[in-house]
Write a protein that holds these residues in place. Structure first.
Motif, PDB file in Angstrom:
ATOM      1  N   SER A 266     100.493  87.217  -0.818  1.00 53.00           N
ATOM      2  CA  SER A 266     101.069  86.860  -1.323  1.00 53.00           C
ATOM      3  C   SER A 266     100.487  85.318  -2.210  1.00 53.00           C
ATOM      4  O   SER A 266      99.179  84.584  -1.577  1.00 53.00           O
ATOM      5  CB  SER A 266     102.359  85.944  -0.754  1.00 53.00           C
ATOM      6  OG  SER A 266     102.593  85.706  -0.134  1.00 53.00           O
TER       7      SER A 266
ATOM      8  N   ILE B 282     104.368  84.863  -6.249  1.00 52.13           N
ATOM      9  CA  ILE B 282     103.676  86.510  -6.080  1.00 52.13           C
ATOM     10  C   ILE B 282     104.076  86.720  -4.893  1.00 52.13           C
ATOM     11  O   ILE B 282     103.391  86.117  -3.949  1.00 52.13           O
ATOM     12  CB  ILE B 282     102.511  85.879  -6.867  1.00 52.13           C
ATOM     13  CG1 ILE B 282     102.766  85.731  -7.919  1.00 52.13           C
ATOM     14  CG2 ILE B 282     102.481  87.718  -6.666  1.00 52.13           C
ATOM     15  CD1 ILE B 282     101.502  85.662  -8.711  1.00 52.13           C
TER      16      ILE B 282
ATOM     17  N   VAL C  58      96.875  88.917  -9.384  1.00 49.43           N
ATOM     18  CA  VAL C  58      96.891  89.610  -8.319  1.00 49.43           C
ATOM     19  C   VAL C  58      95.932  90.952  -8.404  1.00 49.43           C
ATOM     20  O   VAL C  58      96.232  92.050  -8.068  1.00 49.43           O
ATOM     21  CB  VAL C  58      98.226  90.720  -9.268  1.00 49.43           C
ATOM     22  CG1 VAL C  58      98.830  91.047  -8.373  1.00 49.43           C
ATOM     23  CG2 VAL C  58      98.926  89.392  -9.444  1.00 49.43           C
TER      24      VAL C  58
ATOM     25  N   ALA D  97     106.427  88.467  -9.545  1.00 47.78           N
ATOM     26  CA  ALA D  97     106.482  87.045  -9.369  1.00 47.78           C
ATOM     27  C   ALA D  97     107.712  86.282  -9.640  1.00 47.78           C
ATOM     28  O   ALA D  97     108.387  86.754 -10.552  1.00 47.78           O
ATOM     29  CB  ALA D  97     105.109  87.096 -10.979  1.00 47.78           C
TER      30      ALA D  97
ATOM     31  N   ALA E 165     105.569  79.512  -9.482  1.00 51.43           N
ATOM     32  CA  ALA E 165     105.174  80.424  -9.807  1.00 51.43           C
ATOM     33  C   ALA E 165     104.984  81.188  -8.209  1.00 51.43           C
ATOM     34  O   ALA E 165     104.242  80.540  -6.926  1.00 51.43           O
ATOM     35  CB  ALA E 165     104.060  81.726 -10.856  1.00 51.43           C
TER      36      ALA E 165
ATOM     37  N   ILE F  49     104.866  92.506 -11.493  1.00 55.85           N
ATOM     38  CA  ILE F  49     103.150  92.317 -11.303  1.00 55.85           C
ATOM     39  C   ILE F  49     102.612  93.675 -11.122  1.00 55.85           C
ATOM     40  O   ILE F  49     103.295  94.423 -10.164  1.00 55.85           O
ATOM     41  CB  ILE F  49     102.459  91.408 -10.988  1.00 55.85           C
ATOM     42  CG1 ILE F  49     103.259  91.371  -9.517  1.00 55.85           C
ATOM     43  CG2 ILE F  49     103.163  90.119 -11.395  1.00 55.85           C
ATOM     44  CD1 ILE F  49     102.909  90.141  -8.580  1.00 55.85           C
TER      45      ILE F  49
ATOM     46  N   TRP G 146     101.229  81.147  -4.537  1.00 55.01           N
ATOM     47  CA  TRP G 146     102.170  80.207  -5.134  1.00 55.01           C
ATOM     48  C   TRP G 146     101.273  79.296  -5.787  1.00 55.01           C
ATOM     49  O   TRP G 146     100.102  79.060  -5.373  1.00 55.01           O
ATOM     50  CB  TRP G 146     103.278  79.965  -4.794  1.00 55.01           C
ATOM     51  CG  TRP G 146     102.915  78.433  -3.435  1.00 55.01           C
ATOM     52  CD1 TRP G 146     102.145  78.759  -1.977  1.00 55.01           C
ATOM     53  CD2 TRP G 146     103.377  77.143  -3.795  1.00 55.01           C
ATOM     54  NE1 TRP G 146     102.722  77.786  -1.633  1.00 55.01           N
ATOM     55  CE2 TRP G 146     102.360  76.531  -2.105  1.00 55.01           C
ATOM     56  CE3 TRP G 146     103.298  76.631  -4.918  1.00 55.01           C
ATOM     57  CZ2 TRP G 146     102.348  75.085  -2.868  1.00 55.01           C
ATOM     58  CZ3 TRP G 146     103.224  75.150  -4.300  1.00 55.01           C
ATOM     59  CH2 TRP G 146     102.647  74.620  -3.507  1.00 55.01           C
TER      60      TRP G 146
ATOM     61  N   MET H  76      95.801  88.689  -4.028  1.00 55.13           N
ATOM     62  CA  MET H  76      94.965  87.210  -4.428  1.00 55.13           C
ATOM     63  C   MET H  76      94.692  85.907  -4.540  1.00 55.13           C
ATOM     64  O   MET H  76      93.653  86.363  -3.280  1.00 55.13           O
ATOM     65  CB  MET H  76      97.117  86.334  -3.474  1.00 55.13           C
ATOM     66  CG  MET H  76      97.205  85.338  -4.902  1.00 55.13           C
ATOM     67  SD  MET H  76      98.201  85.453  -6.197  1.00 55.13           S
ATOM     68  CE  MET H  76      98.968  86.344  -5.716  1.00 55.13           C
TER      69      MET H  76
ATOM     70  N   ILE I 156      98.745  86.004 -14.049  1.00 60.09           N
ATOM     71  CA  ILE I 156      99.984  84.995 -13.915  1.00 60.09           C
ATOM     72  C   ILE I 156      99.079  83.289 -13.947  1.00 60.09           C
ATOM     73  O   ILE I 156      98.650  82.349 -13.500  1.00 60.09           O
ATOM     74  CB  ILE I 156     101.804  84.541 -12.901  1.00 60.09           C
ATOM     75  CG1 ILE I 156     101.695  86.029 -12.627  1.00 60.09           C
ATOM     76  CG2 ILE I 156     101.639  83.374 -13.410  1.00 60.09           C
ATOM     77  CD1 ILE I 156     102.413  85.919 -13.453  1.00 60.09           C
TER      78      ILE I 156
ATOM     79  N   ARG J 210     111.933  86.540 -13.453  1.00 60.75           N
ATOM     80  CA  ARG J 210     111.013  87.526 -12.481  1.00 60.75           C
ATOM     81  C   ARG J 210     110.625  88.172 -13.110  1.00 60.75           C
ATOM     82  O   ARG J 210     110.977  88.524 -14.695  1.00 60.75           O
ATOM     83  CB  ARG J 210     111.688  87.667 -11.259  1.00 60.75           C
ATOM     84  CG  ARG J 210     112.857  88.235 -11.830  1.00 60.75           C
ATOM     85  CD  ARG J 210     113.402  89.267 -10.404  1.00 60.75           C
ATOM     86  NE  ARG J 210     114.448  90.198 -10.295  1.00 60.75           N
ATOM     87  CZ  ARG J 210     114.869  91.244  -9.403  1.00 60.75           C
ATOM     88  NH1 ARG J 210     115.324  90.744  -8.692  1.00 60.75           N
ATOM     89  NH2 ARG J 210     115.437  92.073  -9.741  1.00 60.75           N
TER      90      ARG J 210
END
Length: 249
Positions: free
Chosen positions: A29, A108, A241, A113, A106, A183, A31, A1, A189, A180
């Protein structure tokens, strides 16, 4: 990420009432949230800042309690708390009366997502040179499109295209919309305010994401919106991602 973001006042506004926040987390992860404030004087700026600050506090304090499979409830609850924080300020301070903000957030995690939004700030999925809008604008014009009264092309030039039907902080309760999508590595995103999408077409956005390195892309997108007129504040937040490569082409 990986994350990259930029906000700009644009060419026509006296202040920037957009705000954003995002975090890369240690488990891979991440956000992000993008907000576009509305309200007289400083109201919009304050609303957007309260929203981003509240979501940051929520993720920081509550993410450790999240159990797999409950991501929807988690992110929706964050929006509820954020809505209340903006609403409480708007109703307790006479100078802030009537303020509110759009919001698109979002989260992830692994191969999914999770998106929640209110208003016309958008989320997109970019994959393999193609872009897909993940959110549906909560706006008067979108309702006209949905009912078949006008076309998408007519909506782009409609004089009331900035009238939104949902926002954080305008009432004690909110019904945000959740989506959602799956991904894959290499996906991006994109979260953005209408200062980007009113000035730059989806096709142009996709081309820029295809041809520009990840960390340069927010600046290129903002510059393109400014070139298109810069009629509003512009905010772009990208969530990539993949963790090693900087290019997406």
């Amino acid at each position: 990420m990986k994350l990259a973001a930029l906000t700009d006042i644009g060419s026509c506004r006296q202040e920037n009432q957009d705000n954003y926040c995002g975090q890369q987390l240690t488990d891979g992860s991440g956000w992000g949230i993008v907000c576009d404030g509305m309200g007289g004087a400083n109201g919009g700026r304050v609303a957007a800042k309260i929203a981003t600050d509240t979501m940051l506090q929520y993720f920081s304090r509550q993410l450790k309690t999240l159990r797999h499979g409950e991501e929807k409830q988690f992110i929706m609850r964050g929006f509820d708390i954020t809505n209340r924080a903006v609403y409480d300020k708007a109703t307790s301070d006479p100078d802030m009366l009537g303020m509110g903000t759009t919001g698109v957030c979002a989260y992830i995690y692994e191969n999914m997502a999770h998106i929640v939004h209110a208003g016309d700030s958008r989320a997109y999925l970019f994959r393999g040179g193609q872009i897909r809008q993940l959110t549906r604008d909560h706006s008067m014009v979108q309702q006209l499109v949905d009912s078949g009264q006008i076309t998408r092309e007519q909506a782009a030039a409609h004089p009331q295209k900035n009238l939104i039907t949902r926002a954080l902080g305008v009432s004690a309760n909110i019904v945000p919309e959740y989506n959602r999508c799956g991904i894959e590595k290499g996906d991006i995103i994109l979260l953005c305010t209408d200062g980007l999408t009113n000035m730059v077409s989806d096709e142009e956005i996709a081309l820029i994401l295809q041809e520009t390195t990840f960390f340069d892309a927010p600046g290129v997108l903002v510059d393109r919106a400014l070139l298109g007129g810069g009629q509003d504040n512009i905010t772009v937040l990208l969530m990539g991602v993949e963790s090693t490569e900087e290019t997406n082409g």
